[in-house]
Design a protein around this motif. Structure first.
Motif, PDB file in Angstrom:
ATOM      1  N   GLU A 245      42.232  41.146  34.699  1.00 58.71           N
ATOM      2  CA  GLU A 245      42.660  39.747  34.880  1.00 58.71           C
ATOM      3  C   GLU A 245      43.415  39.252  33.651  1.00 58.71           C
ATOM      4  O   GLU A 245      44.368  38.492  33.765  1.00 58.71           O
ATOM      5  CB  GLU A 245      41.449  38.844  35.141  1.00 58.71           C
ATOM      6  N   PRO A 248      47.294  41.592  33.546  1.00 61.42           N
ATOM      7  CA  PRO A 248      47.715  41.978  34.899  1.00 61.42           C
ATOM      8  C   PRO A 248      49.056  42.701  34.922  1.00 61.42           C
ATOM      9  O   PRO A 248      49.373  43.381  35.890  1.00 61.42           O
ATOM     10  CB  PRO A 248      47.811  40.630  35.637  1.00 61.42           C
ATOM     11  N   PRO A 254      48.305  46.200  36.280  1.00 52.95           N
ATOM     12  CA  PRO A 254      47.058  45.934  35.551  1.00 52.95           C
ATOM     13  C   PRO A 254      46.731  47.070  34.576  1.00 52.95           C
ATOM     14  O   PRO A 254      47.087  48.224  34.826  1.00 52.95           O
ATOM     15  CB  PRO A 254      46.012  45.835  36.668  1.00 52.95           C
TER      16      PRO A 254
END
Ligand code: XIL
Length: 377
Positions: A245, A248, A254
């Motif tokens: 998160e 990303p 990611p």
């Protein structure tokens, strides 16, 4: 059309075939009816499911073990020769030119690539099999060591590997569910990890960032054992989710590409726990690979130190079958299944004295019942 009076004969023939098949594999004493070079290659059987891998050492090159690898597996992982203790056993941290030992790993990589196999890098950042000098010093020094080590080693192999186990075994053992539901940073090993002691939890993402920069295409994995333990799985899930998160778009995607479930199991492992963790990890949209599969069926690491005999061989075969039924069912989530050992004679648990007969082949390379349950789970 089969006449009624022919049915008993047909039934007897079927029964004979079934029994005969179940006696094909053996524990070492019976006659073997099929050899590793006759058996249908595992990689072919699973070609529509996932890659099939095993481990390799320099001593395997130019031997029948290499032929065996080439027949049954399309992927290899160096058992020891790409670990920090081999890559950089000693060095002068004050110098810019560290004394890397690449030659053995290079031989493995080029032989495997020449033979058409894929290669996995194992492993960059680990608390074990790593020289103390790498993690000695203040935060700034050790972080500089980590970034230099990862970028130079990943850089050396850039373009040649399909995946790197960037960080190995960072989570500590014995996590409670309270630990697992708290911060993943508090779930990391600390006292026995020079990296975490010197740098703090940030060492994880720093290692992945350096690897991504050094080899933008190789898949970057977090690898650990006992990931069928729900608390350890939750801690890893939380870590991978949080890092992905926050990063990303690290080089367009990611930061963490995959989770490696080592899968050092035994005959009492509950396969359901494996399935539950595969389900959990698949919700992260990362690759999942089974990276170090073995299933112990006897020996000191099992309760009561059970002996190796035909019963143990059959229980092991059943357990391999149960695992492969799950792997097949989740094939769309699983990139690769790599075994940690070609045969029982050279298996790491044989060599370290614990025993267990964890692989698919006897030490004379004859096929065990476990081999046949992998070919047909
Ligand atoms: C093992 C090797 O198989 C042994 O030869 C060596 O002595 C110790 O390490 N988890 C890992 C692997 O990530 O690197 C380990 O390999 C087994 C456990």
């Amino acid at each position: 059309m089969i006449a009624g009076n022919q049915l008993p004969i047909l039934f007897a023939a079927l029964l004979f075939t079934a029994c005969n098949f179940s006696f094909k594999g053996n524990t070492g004493n019976d006659t073997v009816s099929e050899t590793w070079d006759e058996a249908k290659p595992l990689q072919e059987i699973y070609k529509n499911y996932f890659l099939m891998g095993n481990i390799i050492s320099p001593s395997d090159l130019n031997t029948m073990r290499f032929d065996l690898l080439k027949r049954h597996y399309n992927t290899v992982t160096a058992e020891n020769h790409m670990k920090p203790s081999y890559m950089a056993p000693s060095a002068n941290p004050a110098s810019d030119n560290w004394a890397y030992r690449f030659s053995e790993a290079d031989r493995i990589v080029s032989a495997a690539l020449d033979a058409g196999m894929k290669v996995v890098g194992h492993t960059l950042i680990w608390h074990s099999q790593s020289p103390a000098w790498l993690t000695t010093g203040n935060k700034e020094t050790v972080l500089a060591n980590l970034e230099k080590y990862v970028s130079e080693v990943a850089g050396h192999f850039a373009g040649k590997l399909i995946a790197w186990d960037v960080v190995n075994e960072a989570m500590r053992d014995g996590l409670t569910s309270a630990d697992a539901n708290g911060s993943w940073r508090n779930c990391l090993r600390l006292t026995d990890s020079g990296w975490n002691r010197a740098i703090g939890p940030e060492y994880i993402e720093r290692a992945f960032l350096a690897a991504r920069a050094a080899d933008p295409h190789v898949k970057l994995y977090y690898n650990d054992y006992n990931l069928n333990n729900p608390n350890k799985a939750r801690a890893v899930f939380n870590m991978v989710r949080d890092i992905n998160e926050r990063y990303p778009h690290a080089g367009g995607r990611p930061l963490i590409d995959g989770i490696g479930m080592q899968s050092h199991h035994h005959i009492k492992t509950n396969p359901q726990t494996v399935e539950t963790s595969i389900n959990l990890f698949s919700s992260l949209q990362v690759e999942i690979s089974i990276t170090e599969l073995d299933i112990l069926a006897a020996g000191k690491l099992l309760e009561g130190n059970p002996p190796w005999n035909n019963g143990a061989a059959q229980q092991q075969a059943d357990q391999y079958a149960a695992m492969f039924r799950i792997f097949k069912a989740y094939a769309s989530d699983i990139t690769r299944v790599t075994f940690w050992g070609i045969d029982d004679g050279t298996h790491w648990r044989t060599l370290d004295g614990n025993g267990g007969h964890g692989t698919l082949l006897n030490k004379d390379y004859s096929l065990k019942p476990a081999f046949f349950s992998v070919t047909n789970p």
